[in-house]
Write a protein that holds these residues in place. Structure first.
Motif, short mmCIF file in Angstrom:
data_model
loop_
_atom_site.label_atom_id
_atom_site.label_comp_id
_atom_site.label_asym_id
_atom_site.label_seq_id
_atom_site.Cartn_x
_atom_site.Cartn_y
_atom_site.Cartn_z
N GLY A 1 10.83 24.44 -20.34
CA GLY A 1 9.93 24.91 -21.64
C GLY A 1 10.09 26.26 -21.11
N ARG A 2 11.45 26.98 -20.87
CA ARG A 2 11.56 28.35 -20.91
C ARG A 2 12.40 29.28 -21.90
NH1 ARG A 2 14.81 30.12 -16.44
NH2 ARG A 2 15.69 28.25 -16.57
N LEU A 3 12.63 28.08 -22.79
CA LEU A 3 13.35 28.52 -24.04
C LEU A 3 13.01 28.18 -25.86
CD1 LEU A 3 16.33 29.93 -24.71
CD2 LEU A 3 17.67 28.13 -24.63
N LEU A 4 12.54 28.87 -26.29
CA LEU A 4 12.17 28.26 -27.46
C LEU A 4 11.22 27.28 -27.36
CD1 LEU A 4 15.54 28.95 -29.98
CD2 LEU A 4 13.47 30.70 -29.63
N ALA A 5 9.82 26.97 -26.34
CA ALA A 5 9.16 26.20 -26.13
C ALA A 5 8.30 26.67 -28.30
CB ALA A 5 7.98 26.43 -25.44
N ASP A 6 8.30 27.43 -28.21
CA ASP A 6 7.12 27.38 -29.50
C ASP A 6 7.99 27.47 -30.90
OD1 ASP A 6 8.92 29.65 -29.48
OD2 ASP A 6 7.84 30.55 -30.49
N CYS A 7 9.77 26.60 -30.83
CA CYS A 7 9.95 25.96 -32.08
C CYS A 7 9.98 25.21 -32.09
CB CYS A 7 11.52 26.78 -31.91
SG CYS A 7 12.58 26.31 -33.29
N GLU A 8 8.92 23.74 -32.37
CA GLU A 8 9.26 22.86 -32.57
C GLU A 8 10.32 22.27 -33.05
OE1 GLU A 8 5.96 18.80 -34.53
OE2 GLU A 8 6.50 21.10 -36.06
N LEU A 9 10.25 20.96 -32.70
CA LEU A 9 12.17 20.27 -32.58
C LEU A 9 13.55 20.71 -31.96
CD1 LEU A 9 11.20 19.05 -36.03
CD2 LEU A 9 10.95 17.72 -33.53
#
Length: 895
Positions: free
Chosen positions: A210-218
């Motif tokens: 969860g440390r990389l682009l967690a806000d980018c769905e999919l």
């Protein structure tokens, strides 16, 4: 039209006041529709409460379609729209307007990898940070292209090279990767397997944590998914996501404007197989913040209710503006019509001038307008004919003009010297030409004739292409028709002979050091010639095998779709009357081989056997093409579990094109049938042609030691194979050898050693997927748990082995599962259960013609060595049955 008319000056050959002008006939409605579409999309994005990039259920309003018959000027219109957009942006001081142009008729343009990288290169003009896409691409590339540097791929295609180098695409992506994994930087630049794997792991692990682009769905799903074209076709979503997060620029602040121009769209739509169109459609749907301007011959049917399952996103709810009832809201679909008489006259008045006045008399212009009925290409050719008449010192009259499109093409050909007439006929045989290819088709033509011909106004030029010249598709078709009326016209036999020379030149162009992109593009051009003119050369079979050996190849299906060419000037679009030829049997065989490999490698071996088995009809026996079919049929039969029939085919291939592979697989057949001494003798005599061959040879020797229960010797050989693979950077070979090492260590019940080898193998199989090896690993874990006394874990692993085997159609996986199950039952003192499973194993291995040695091995556990030795006297145990089976019996005794 602009390029054509700029070159009309070369036709005049006069130092006179007659001047060729660059003319664009202003299609007011279409230009206005484009401008409104740009404004409408910007307004839609600004007013959306939730970005359509995130809300994938929103209907898409980002596709402008301009369609019409061939020769109507769609490509010129598309180019002019792009030019005006960029010019207006420059005039307004805007640096946030970018365009991407893709002509889908170019070789390799329909390859989804090339298409996405061209989109990424275009967006790179807005800035270097495209983190979502670049990191996902790095993860994909490391697994899909082991050993191939991204920069090499970018440089292989002329159009992609031009686009990527203009913004330093390779450097941009490398910088993004370095931010996440500084140590793995070389993994993308040089793409050594281990460095590439480190890059993939770094991205994957950070995503999982969860440390990389967690806000980018999919994003996580795309990184974890299989590295194939299906996954890659969803990457446009990441480009759109990155674009959506660019900060507004300028005063007033506004979002960037991005337009993608897809020309010659008929190449991918309007055909029975819509695979490539589906991938392109995903780009448009998943990038709702980009305006796609599509030009082609056919109306796009994405909004139609009856499109069915051929495409992913269909219906008016997905594309509300593309529905046929919409005739007001932009962007939408526009039928590009013929030029009005007044527009045509304006074009002719401006195309050639003398002292600022029209060079063409009014009577000549009227005659041309009557004949052309508003077709821009007709006007272009008439201008060229007028210039040619002037060059010969004549005074053109109305009688020299008019008539059908074919008649105009006939006059254009007749205007040329004899050598150049043959050159234009040669150019009409293929999509793109260059000086070398023309001279190959016409070896008697002088260099001067070729140079003069390449300056003719009816040729367009794209310097991004290796062969940069092309005739308009409608003109190519008309030349064939016109030839029938010319005294020196070519017969069909003449065309076939020239096509054969062109095909030979293409084959000679492929060198031993060429990469897969170059090979795929040349092969695609060759297959098009073969389909259209009934010619064939065996280099296409060899090129196909090189792509197969590389483990990946460009999808050739779209580029080989039937060309719809030609023009009938009565405004009824009879452009597509010429149907695609079926091609020679050899051509069909190569296409079948390509499809057969795809089927086999996706677990559909039975379909591959059926397809390949029926494809040899009419193919000359013993040819490279026949052998290509045969070896892939044999591979498919092996995957399907029919070792005996596969071996019969391999025997016929010894001494031919695929001699080394055939001999290896025959050794494998001997091994599978227990002829261990024969197999070992052959393997020791074999000379490897490279590290890949040597690795396979070592592994097969290891298999023989392993099934003879000489586990130490097997481990030594597998370790040698692992070290060779690591030294040569062969990730796939290393993964196989590690899986085999796990299959060896498991018999000692050493769960730690098995777990270590399995983990290392699985890491590599993330990079180079091979589901068969995963089956072998899982079966090894089942055995290790059984010998170590953990029956529950062993049973679970047996179930996992069967599920994996069923999922890929690998029947041999059930043999491994049966052996593990029998060991579990013997150690649990369930002899009856063991015998039942042994009966199933015996029946299956006898049917397949391989792996029969497992039955005496498991019999040594159930009934002892003497009974086991009597079971199958045909097995040639390395140390004799008593000693070899005695070692196997000791395995169960240790448990």
């Amino acid at each position: 039209m602009a390029r054509v008319n700029l070159r009309a000056a070369f036709m005049s050959g006069l130092a006179s006041s007659v001047t060729a002008q660059q003319v664009f006939t202003n299609r007011v409605d279409e230009v206005a529709a484009f401008e409104r579409s740009v404004e409408s999309l910007a307004r839609t994005l600004d007013e959306a409460e939730v970005s359509p990039v995130m809300d994938r259920a929103q209907g898409r309003r980002n596709v402008l379609t301009l369609y019409g018959v061939g020769g109507i000027g769609k490509s010129t219109l598309s180019q002019e729209l792009e030019r005006r957009l960029l010019a207006d942006a420059a005039a307004g001081g805007r640096d946030d307007v970018v365009t991407v142009r893709v002509d889908l008729a170019e070789d390799g343009a329909c390859d989804i990898e090339s298409l996405l990288l061209r989109l990424r290169a275009g967006l790179g003009q807005l800035g270097s940070r495209w983190q979502g896409f670049d990191l996902a691409l790095a993860s994909y590339w490391a697994r899909a292209h082991p050993g191939e540097a991204l920069q090499d791929f970018l440089d292989a295609s002329p159009a992609l090279r031009r686009a990527s180098r203009s913004i330093g695409l390779g450097d941009q992506i490398t910088q993004t990767v370095q931010e996440v994994d500084p140590a793995g930087l070389g993994g993308l630049a040089g793409l050594a397997h281990r460095a590439a794997l480190a890059t993939y792991r770094a991205v994957r692990d950070r995503v999982r944590e969860g440390r990389l682009l967690a806000d980018c769905e999919l994003f996580a799903e795309l990184v974890e998914a299989d590295a194939d074209y299906e996954t890659l076709s969803y990457f446009p979503y990441l480009l759109a996501w990155d674009l959506d997060r660019l900060p507004p620029r300028g005063r007033p602040a506004r979002r960037p404007t991005v337009c993608v121009f897809l020309d010659t769209f008929e190449v991918v739509n309007g055909h029975a197989d819509r695979t490539v169109e589906r991938l392109v459609q995903r780009c448009a749907y998943l990038m709702p913040n980009v305006l796609f301007v599509i030009t082609g011959r056919n109306r796009v049917d994405w909004a139609d209710a009856g499109t069915g399952s051929e495409l992913d996103f269909t219906g008016p709810q997905c594309w509300p503006n593309l529905h046929y009832r919409n005739d007001t809201v932009e962007p939408r679909q526009h039928l590009v019509g013929y030029l009005s008489d007044s527009d045509a006259d304006s074009y002719l008045r401006e195309a050639l001038t003398r002292d600022g006045e029209p060079a063409m008399p009014a009577e000549v212009r009227r005659r041309i307008i009557e004949g052309g009925q508003g077709l821009p290409l007709y006007l272009d050719l008439s201008v060229s004919h007028f210039a040619a008449l002037l060059a010969r010192g004549g005074q053109p009259s109305p009688a020299d003009f008019g008539g059908s499109f074919t008649a105009v093409a006939t006059r254009s050909i007749r205007d040329l010297p004899r050598e150049e007439r043959d050159l234009v006929r040669t150019a009409a045989l293929t999509d793109w030409v260059g000086a070398d290819l023309l001279r190959a088709g016409q070896p008697g033509a002088s260099y001067g004739s070729v140079a003069r011909f390449l300056r003719r106004p009816f040729l367009t030029r794209d310097d991004a292409c290796a062969m940069p010249y092309a005739l308009h598709a409608a003109l190519r078709h008309a030349i064939g028709e016109a030839d029938r009326t010319l005294p020196d016209g070519w017969s069909e036999r003449d065309r076939e002979e020239v096509a054969a020379r062109l095909l030979g030149w293409l084959g000679r162009r492929i060198g031993p050091s060429d990469g897969r992109v170059t090979i795929a593009q040349v092969l695609e051009s060759g297959l098009k010639l073969s389909a259209a003119h009934g010619v064939f050369e065996d280099w296409m079979a060899r090129a196909t095998q090189r792509l197969v050996d590389a483990g990946q190849w460009t999808d050739l299906g779209a580029g080989l779709a039937a060309e719809r060419t030609g023009f009938a000037p009565d405004r009824a679009d009879r452009a597509g009357l010429a149907a695609e030829r079926t091609g020679t049997p050899e051509y069909q065989a190569v296409r079948a081989a390509i499809r057969g490999v795809q089927l086999r490698r996706t677990g559909r071996a039975a379909e591959a056997v059926e397809l390949l088995g029926a494809a040899a009809e009419g193919v000359r026996r013993g040819s490279a093409t026949a052998q290509l079919l045969r070896i892939h049929l044999a591979h498919a039969l092996r995957n399907h579990g029919d070792y005996t029939e596969a071996a019969e085919i391999y025997r016929t291939l010894v001494g031919g094109e695929f001699d080394t592979a055939a001999r290896y697989w025959l050794c494998d057949f001997d091994y599978l049938n227990g002829r261990f001494g024969t197999a070992l003798g052959s393997l020791r005599e074999q000379r490897s042609h490279g590290p890949e061959d040597e690795g396979e040879r070592l592994r097969l020797i290891g298999h023989i030691w392993r099934v003879n229960a000489r586990f130490e010797e097997a481990s030594v050989v597998y370790t040698e194979a692992i070290e060779l693979a690591r030294r040569e950077d062969l990730a796939a070979a290393e993964a196989k050898a590690l899986a085999n090492l796990a299959q060896t260590a498991c018999w000692a019940g050493d769960t730690t050693a098995v777990a270590d080898a399995a983990a290392r193998a699985r890491d590599l199989l993330d990079l180079v997927p091979n589901p068969v090896e995963l089956v072998k690993i899982r079966s090894a874990e089942a055995v290790a748990h059984a010998v170590a006394g953990d029956a529950a874990a062993a049973v679970a692993a047996v179930g996992g082995t069967r599920r994996l085997a069923d999922g890929i159609g690998y029947r041999g996986g059930h043999n491994l599962a049966d052996v593990a199950r029998i060991l579990i039952d013997v150690l649990g003192d369930d002899r009856d259960g063991a015998r039942r499973t042994r009966a199933e194993l015996d029946a299956r291995t006898r049917r397949s013609g391989g792996n029969t040695y497992w039955v005496p091995i498991v019999t040594s556990w159930i009934e002892g060595v003497p009974k086991a030795a009597e079971h199958d006297l045909r097995v040639d145990w390395v140390d004799g049955p008593a000693e070899s089976l005695g070692r196997w019996a000791a395995v169960a005794a240790r448990g």
